[in-house]
Design a protein around this motif. Sequence first.
Motif, PDB file in Angstrom:
ATOM      1  N   UNK A   2      48.525  22.243  43.308  1.00  0.00           N
ATOM      2  CA  UNK A   2      47.809  23.329  42.654  1.00  0.00           C
ATOM      3  C   UNK A   2      48.714  24.052  41.662  1.00  0.00           C
ATOM      4  N   UNK A   3      48.048  24.708  40.711  1.00  0.00           N
ATOM      5  CA  UNK A   3      48.755  25.467  39.678  1.00  0.00           C
ATOM      6  C   UNK A   3      49.632  26.511  40.356  1.00  0.00           C
ATOM      7  N   UNK A   4      50.890  26.644  39.944  1.00  0.00           N
ATOM      8  CA  UNK A   4      51.791  27.563  40.633  1.00  0.00           C
ATOM      9  C   UNK A   4      51.442  29.038  40.425  1.00  0.00           C
ATOM     10  N   UNK A   5      50.768  29.358  39.322  1.00  0.00           N
ATOM     11  CA  UNK A   5      50.441  30.749  39.031  1.00  0.00           C
ATOM     12  C   UNK A   5      48.947  30.998  39.212  1.00  0.00           C
ATOM     13  N   UNK A   6      48.580  32.211  39.597  1.00  0.00           N
ATOM     14  CA  UNK A   6      47.150  32.520  39.696  1.00  0.00           C
ATOM     15  C   UNK A   6      46.533  32.637  38.313  1.00  0.00           C
ATOM     16  N   UNK A   7      45.228  32.527  38.258  1.00  0.00           N
ATOM     17  CA  UNK A   7      44.496  32.772  37.019  1.00  0.00           C
ATOM     18  C   UNK A   7      43.937  34.185  37.050  1.00  0.00           C
ATOM     19  N   UNK A   8      43.965  34.834  35.896  1.00  0.00           N
ATOM     20  CA  UNK A   8      43.360  36.158  35.753  1.00  0.00           C
ATOM     21  C   UNK A   8      41.924  35.979  35.280  1.00  0.00           C
ATOM     22  N   UNK A   9      40.992  36.577  36.006  1.00  0.00           N
ATOM     23  CA  UNK A   9      39.572  36.544  35.652  1.00  0.00           C
ATOM     24  C   UNK A   9      39.197  37.962  35.221  1.00  0.00           C
ATOM     25  N   UNK A  10      38.887  38.134  33.936  1.00  0.00           N
ATOM     26  CA  UNK A  10      38.570  39.453  33.367  1.00  0.00           C
ATOM     27  C   UNK A  10      37.053  39.523  33.176  1.00  0.00           C
ATOM     28  N   UNK A  11      36.396  40.326  34.005  1.00  0.00           N
ATOM     29  CA  UNK A  11      34.934  40.342  34.071  1.00  0.00           C
ATOM     30  C   UNK A  11      34.344  41.471  33.223  1.00  0.00           C
ATOM     31  N   UNK A  50      44.263  32.620  31.814  1.00  0.00           N
ATOM     32  CA  UNK A  50      43.372  33.783  31.716  1.00  0.00           C
ATOM     33  C   UNK A  50      41.990  33.281  31.328  1.00  0.00           C
ATOM     34  N   UNK A  51      40.978  33.784  32.032  1.00  0.00           N
ATOM     35  CA  UNK A  51      39.586  33.461  31.717  1.00  0.00           C
ATOM     36  C   UNK A  51      38.834  34.773  31.478  1.00  0.00           C
ATOM     37  N   UNK A  52      38.202  34.875  30.325  1.00  0.00           N
ATOM     38  CA  UNK A  52      37.428  36.061  29.973  1.00  0.00           C
ATOM     39  C   UNK A  52      35.959  35.779  30.260  1.00  0.00           C
ATOM     40  N   UNK A  84      39.955  30.950  27.237  1.00  0.00           N
ATOM     41  CA  UNK A  84      38.520  30.679  27.211  1.00  0.00           C
ATOM     42  C   UNK A  84      37.668  31.912  27.499  1.00  0.00           C
ATOM     43  N   UNK A  85      36.516  31.949  26.836  1.00  0.00           N
ATOM     44  CA  UNK A  85      35.496  32.971  27.090  1.00  0.00           C
ATOM     45  C   UNK A  85      34.297  32.250  27.706  1.00  0.00           C
ATOM     46  N   UNK A  86      33.902  32.696  28.885  1.00  0.00           N
ATOM     47  CA  UNK A  86      32.783  32.084  29.606  1.00  0.00           C
ATOM     48  C   UNK A  86      31.645  33.098  29.648  1.00  0.00           C
ATOM     49  N   UNK A  87      30.485  32.691  29.172  1.00  0.00           N
ATOM     50  CA  UNK A  87      29.329  33.580  29.115  1.00  0.00           C
ATOM     51  C   UNK A  87      28.445  33.332  30.334  1.00  0.00           C
ATOM     52  N   UNK A  88      28.132  34.415  31.036  1.00  0.00           N
ATOM     53  CA  UNK A  88      27.251  34.340  32.205  1.00  0.00           C
ATOM     54  C   UNK A  88      25.995  35.169  31.940  1.00  0.00           C
ATOM     55  N   UNK A  89      24.943  34.880  32.684  1.00  0.00           N
ATOM     56  CA  UNK A  89      23.689  35.613  32.511  1.00  0.00           C
ATOM     57  C   UNK A  89      23.211  36.253  33.813  1.00  0.00           C
ATOM     58  N   UNK A  90      23.988  36.108  34.867  1.00  0.00           N
ATOM     59  CA  UNK A  90      23.724  36.752  36.157  1.00  0.00           C
ATOM     60  C   UNK A  90      25.011  37.437  36.612  1.00  0.00           C
ATOM     61  N   UNK A 111      43.214  33.330  42.385  1.00  0.00           N
ATOM     62  CA  UNK A 111      42.580  34.118  41.334  1.00  0.00           C
ATOM     63  C   UNK A 111      42.926  35.589  41.497  1.00  0.00           C
ATOM     64  N   UNK A 112      43.075  36.267  40.362  1.00  0.00           N
ATOM     65  CA  UNK A 112      43.219  37.721  40.317  1.00  0.00           C
ATOM     66  C   UNK A 112      42.043  38.220  39.483  1.00  0.00           C
ATOM     67  N   UNK A 113      41.205  39.082  40.077  1.00  0.00           N
ATOM     68  CA  UNK A 113      39.972  39.512  39.425  1.00  0.00           C
ATOM     69  C   UNK A 113      40.050  40.994  39.073  1.00  0.00           C
ATOM     70  N   UNK A 114      39.610  41.310  37.845  1.00  0.00           N
ATOM     71  CA  UNK A 114      39.531  42.692  37.381  1.00  0.00           C
ATOM     72  C   UNK A 114      38.315  42.810  36.465  1.00  0.00           C
ATOM     73  N   UNK A 115      37.953  44.034  36.096  1.00  0.00           N
ATOM     74  CA  UNK A 115      36.854  44.211  35.158  1.00  0.00           C
ATOM     75  C   UNK A 115      35.790  45.156  35.673  1.00  0.00           C
TER      76      UNK A 115
END
Length: 191
Positions: A2-11, A50-52, A84-90, A111-115
């Motif tokens: 697995x990836x050694x670093x967490x991913x940041x999820x900016x919601x 980082x995922x937006x 990347x920018x990921x568009x959600x509708x829910x 994962x590290x989640x903020x937003x």
Amino acid sequence: MSHPLPALIVVDVQRAFDEWEAAGKRRNNPDAVARIVDLLAAFRASGAPIFHIRHEGTKPNSTFRAECSGYAVKDEAREQAGEPVIVKRVNSAFIGTDLEARLRASDIAALVICGATTNHCVETTTRMAGNLGFDTRLVRDATWTFDRTGPDGDMHSAEDIHAMTLSNLNGEFARIVTTTEVIASLIAMRQ
């Protein structure tokens, strides 16, 4: 491996929330966006993924519709090239998107989640991340919510809603952490 670093999820760090405040809605945690900026800087310095996430409203009165000014990301949290920018509708960033597939393809386990907001899209995304088996951290000082009226007409403060949401998620779905703790962990991983 697995990836050694967490991913940041900016919601959903979008201008619609500024519009809500301008219209009189009261929020907690006024420094949350500044903490998100700190997280973005730390993840970029570490070379961590980082995922937006952007919310695109589908209801006619949504301030998050793509053609509305509220859909735009707040300038402070704007993505950089290659993020990347990921568009959600829910509410969940995992429903109707390829977020999980992208994370799995990159062998990202943490994962590290903020937003925003704590008790809607952040909570739903965090619950699903935990259910999907990701080692999930929710950054308590990098998320916020608004006052809300309950089904019986009771007013609930943003502070109470935020605290209860963190309590509900703690342990079972995620570890509740601070921006300082996340940044210290990233620095330790680089050494």
